[in-house]
Design a protein around this motif. Structure first.
Motif, mmCIF file in Angstrom:
data_model
loop_
_atom_site.group_PDB
_atom_site.id
_atom_site.type_symbol
_atom_site.label_atom_id
_atom_site.label_comp_id
_atom_site.label_asym_id
_atom_site.label_seq_id
_atom_site.Cartn_x
_atom_site.Cartn_y
_atom_site.Cartn_z
ATOM 1 N N THR A 48 45.220 14.953 42.090
ATOM 2 C CA THR A 48 45.658 16.266 43.213
ATOM 3 C C THR A 48 45.307 17.173 42.123
ATOM 4 N N LEU A 49 45.537 17.405 40.719
ATOM 5 C CA LEU A 49 45.189 19.380 39.935
ATOM 6 C C LEU A 49 43.046 19.127 40.931
ATOM 7 N N PRO A 50 43.421 20.560 40.178
ATOM 8 C CA PRO A 50 41.800 21.055 41.368
ATOM 9 C C PRO A 50 40.734 21.198 39.889
ATOM 10 N N ILE A 51 40.635 19.826 39.135
ATOM 11 C CA ILE A 51 40.056 20.633 37.188
ATOM 12 C C ILE A 51 37.926 20.751 38.114
ATOM 13 N N GLY A 52 37.877 21.649 37.352
ATOM 14 C CA GLY A 52 36.105 21.990 37.612
ATOM 15 C C GLY A 52 36.450 23.088 39.254
ATOM 16 N N VAL A 53 36.600 22.875 39.477
ATOM 17 C CA VAL A 53 36.896 23.764 40.471
ATOM 18 C C VAL A 53 36.903 25.152 40.316
ATOM 19 N N ARG A 54 35.949 25.799 40.847
ATOM 20 C CA ARG A 54 35.796 27.396 40.447
ATOM 21 C C ARG A 54 34.820 28.254 41.654
ATOM 22 N N LEU A 55 34.862 29.607 41.101
ATOM 23 C CA LEU A 55 34.509 30.403 42.906
ATOM 24 C C LEU A 55 32.971 31.028 41.691
ATOM 25 N N GLU A 56 32.301 31.094 42.527
ATOM 26 C CA GLU A 56 30.254 31.466 42.035
ATOM 27 C C GLU A 56 30.465 32.290 43.284
ATOM 28 N N PHE A 57 30.006 33.476 42.816
ATOM 29 C CA PHE A 57 29.432 34.399 43.905
ATOM 30 C C PHE A 57 28.428 35.406 43.166
ATOM 31 N N THR A 58 27.575 36.107 44.207
ATOM 32 C CA THR A 58 27.003 37.670 43.737
ATOM 33 C C THR A 58 27.563 38.785 43.889
ATOM 34 N N ALA A 59 27.256 40.312 43.421
ATOM 35 C CA ALA A 59 27.733 40.678 43.788
ATOM 36 C C ALA A 59 26.935 42.119 44.047
ATOM 37 N N GLN A 60 26.860 42.846 44.627
ATOM 38 C CA GLN A 60 26.615 43.746 45.559
ATOM 39 C C GLN A 60 27.128 45.192 45.537
ATOM 40 N N ALA A 61 27.229 46.093 44.462
ATOM 41 C CA ALA A 61 27.471 47.675 44.092
ATOM 42 C C ALA A 61 29.175 47.031 43.896
ATOM 43 N N ALA A 62 29.333 46.403 43.524
ATOM 44 C CA ALA A 62 30.653 46.144 44.120
ATOM 45 C C ALA A 62 31.532 45.814 42.116
ATOM 46 N N HIS A 63 33.044 46.973 42.343
ATOM 47 C CA HIS A 63 33.039 46.899 40.393
ATOM 48 C C HIS A 63 34.082 45.822 40.093
ATOM 49 N N ALA A 64 34.415 45.075 40.566
ATOM 50 C CA ALA A 64 34.836 44.130 40.487
ATOM 51 C C ALA A 64 35.514 43.167 41.812
ATOM 52 N N VAL A 65 36.552 42.462 41.400
ATOM 53 C CA VAL A 65 36.470 40.850 42.559
ATOM 54 C C VAL A 65 37.856 41.033 42.720
ATOM 55 N N GLU A 66 38.573 40.723 43.940
ATOM 56 C CA GLU A 66 40.479 40.194 43.871
ATOM 57 C C GLU A 66 40.160 39.089 44.705
ATOM 58 N N ILE A 67 40.984 38.324 44.220
ATOM 59 C CA ILE A 67 41.648 37.219 44.287
ATOM 60 C C ILE A 67 42.966 36.925 44.902
ATOM 61 N N VAL A 109 44.991 38.985 42.240
ATOM 62 C CA VAL A 109 44.151 39.105 40.775
ATOM 63 C C VAL A 109 43.167 39.890 40.976
ATOM 64 N N ARG A 110 42.568 41.661 40.142
ATOM 65 C CA ARG A 110 41.754 41.731 39.901
ATOM 66 C C ARG A 110 41.496 41.523 38.602
ATOM 67 N N VAL A 111 39.767 40.953 39.049
ATOM 68 C CA VAL A 111 38.716 41.059 37.380
ATOM 69 C C VAL A 111 38.236 42.386 37.839
ATOM 70 N N GLU A 112 37.691 43.037 36.511
ATOM 71 C CA GLU A 112 36.364 43.841 36.897
ATOM 72 C C GLU A 112 35.141 43.205 36.475
ATOM 73 N N LEU A 135 39.227 36.004 48.692
ATOM 74 C CA LEU A 135 39.167 36.841 47.814
ATOM 75 C C LEU A 135 38.099 38.239 48.890
ATOM 76 N N ARG A 136 37.164 39.056 47.529
ATOM 77 C CA ARG A 136 36.809 40.443 48.415
ATOM 78 C C ARG A 136 36.329 41.531 47.130
ATOM 79 N N GLY A 137 35.616 41.925 47.431
ATOM 80 C CA GLY A 137 34.382 42.590 46.518
ATOM 81 C C GLY A 137 35.546 44.344 46.742
ATOM 82 N N VAL A 138 35.350 44.427 45.481
ATOM 83 C CA VAL A 138 36.390 46.314 46.000
ATOM 84 C C VAL A 138 35.153 47.010 45.300
#
Length: 337
Positions: A48-67, A109-112, A135-138
């Motif tokens: 039931t634990l999401p071991i190894g599950v992660r988000l992978e993305f590219t960014a276009q002009a975004a300076h942060a991502v919010e989750i 959470v916001r991650v720069e 999630l969304r780009g900032v």
């Protein structure tokens, strides 16, 4: 215009998630929810634990991502990395930054971001069983990273990453980054004793490459004799091969465990004898014509200095083990996926 007003609308996290084996009502799980009744209780609990599950993305002009996420209060501490309650951002060169978080019914959470298109990997705090809601780009947009070969890894607590200090430091994560693969971690702490129901689930799971790394818990958790583990390994491989007849498959036998190497368990088997039995089962299958199966003997991959508690590797040990697996996969010609 402030940073808040430049955030785009919330995106479905599904296309961004990596390391997902199955979904249960939208939540990533690590065993088939339609087949849970055949699994031991401890396997089902760890799955039931999401071991190894992660988000992978590219960014276009975004300076942060919010989750946007939900996270539960963790239970008893399993390992050091359960203390690492935060989101860790990685790029191709290593960790960029960590943002510490608390359990929440729902939070953002916001991650720069460091600049540039990425790709980026964001590791959530696994110990809180996070459910990513969006999630969304900032300041710009984010998009799912390109797909990668899917590497399914099955094993016990060492594969699950115990005593690594961060989710990104467990050996499957280390190896997956080095190979550029989508690692699906099916490590079950306290379990992974060659359960044949697990073999059948692996047989039905899409995979470009497979790795099996179980056996340690067959010495103590549920004692096996050497003949029993030999036959179990033969049966496990046969069932996996029914679903993956030509998928590259690496079997890693148990790594060093000093207290068990020459100490008989309740059925008279030392860990050394159990390791020999697993390796013999694999070598016999290779000799019989399975040229897409490779063996990595585990005994000499780690030294006592790599073990945090006499059993589980520390961060350095996970790094050493992960890179040894990378080398073995490449030598076997499996690195192309």
């Amino acid at each position: 215009m402030n940073a808040e007003s430049t955030a785009t609308h919330w995106l479905d996290p599904g296309p961004f998630l990596r390391g997902v084996a199955w979904l249960d009502k939208g939540r990533p799980v690590r065993a088939d929810p339609a087949d849970s009744m055949r699994l031991p209780w401890d396997t089902g609990e760890r799955a039931t634990l999401p071991i190894g599950v992660r988000l992978e993305f590219t960014a276009q002009a975004a300076h942060a991502v919010e989750i946007r996420y939900r996270a539960t209060v963790p239970g008893p501490t399993d390992a050091l990395r359960d203390l690492a309650h935060g989101f860790a951002l990685w790029d191709r060169h290593g960790v960029v930054r960590e943002v510490w978080t608390e359990p929440a019914v729902e939070a953002v959470v916001r991650v720069e971001l460091p600049g540039g298109p990425g790709p980026f990997t964001l590791y959530p705090p696994e110990g809180q069983s996070p459910l990513i809601l969006g999630l969304r780009g900032v300041g710009g947009s984010v998009a799912p990273a390109p797909p990668a070969p899917r590497w399914v890894v099955h094993g016990d607590s060492i594969t699950e990453g115990w005593w690594s200090t961060r989710p990104a430091h467990g050996w499957p994560a280390v190896a997956g980054r080095a190979l550029g693969w989508d690692t699906v971690n099916l490590g079950y702490a306290g379990a992974a004793r060659g359960e044949l129901a697990t073999a059948e689930q692996l047989a039905g799971l899409p995979a470009d490459v497979l790795t099996l790394a179980f056996g340690t818990n067959c010495w103590s958790r549920v004692p096996f004799s050497a003949p029993l583990l030999y036959e179990t390994t033969r049966a496990f491989l046969e069932l996996v091969r029914q679903g993956h007849p030509r998928t590259p498959l690496l079997l890693v036998s148990p790594v060093l465990r000093p207290d068990a190497e020459r100490t008989p368990n309740r059925l008279g088997a030392t860990l050394g004898a159990l390791r020999d039995a697993m390796e013999r089962a694999a070598l016999e299958r290779i000799a019989a014509g399975d040229d897409r199966l490779a063996l990595l003997p585990g005994r000499d991959l780690l030294g006592p200095e790599h073990l945090a508690d006499g059993l589980h590797p520390d961060d350095t040990g996970h790094q050493v083990l992960g890179l040894a697996v990378v080398t073995a996969l490449r030598r076997a010609g499996f690195d192309a996926g």
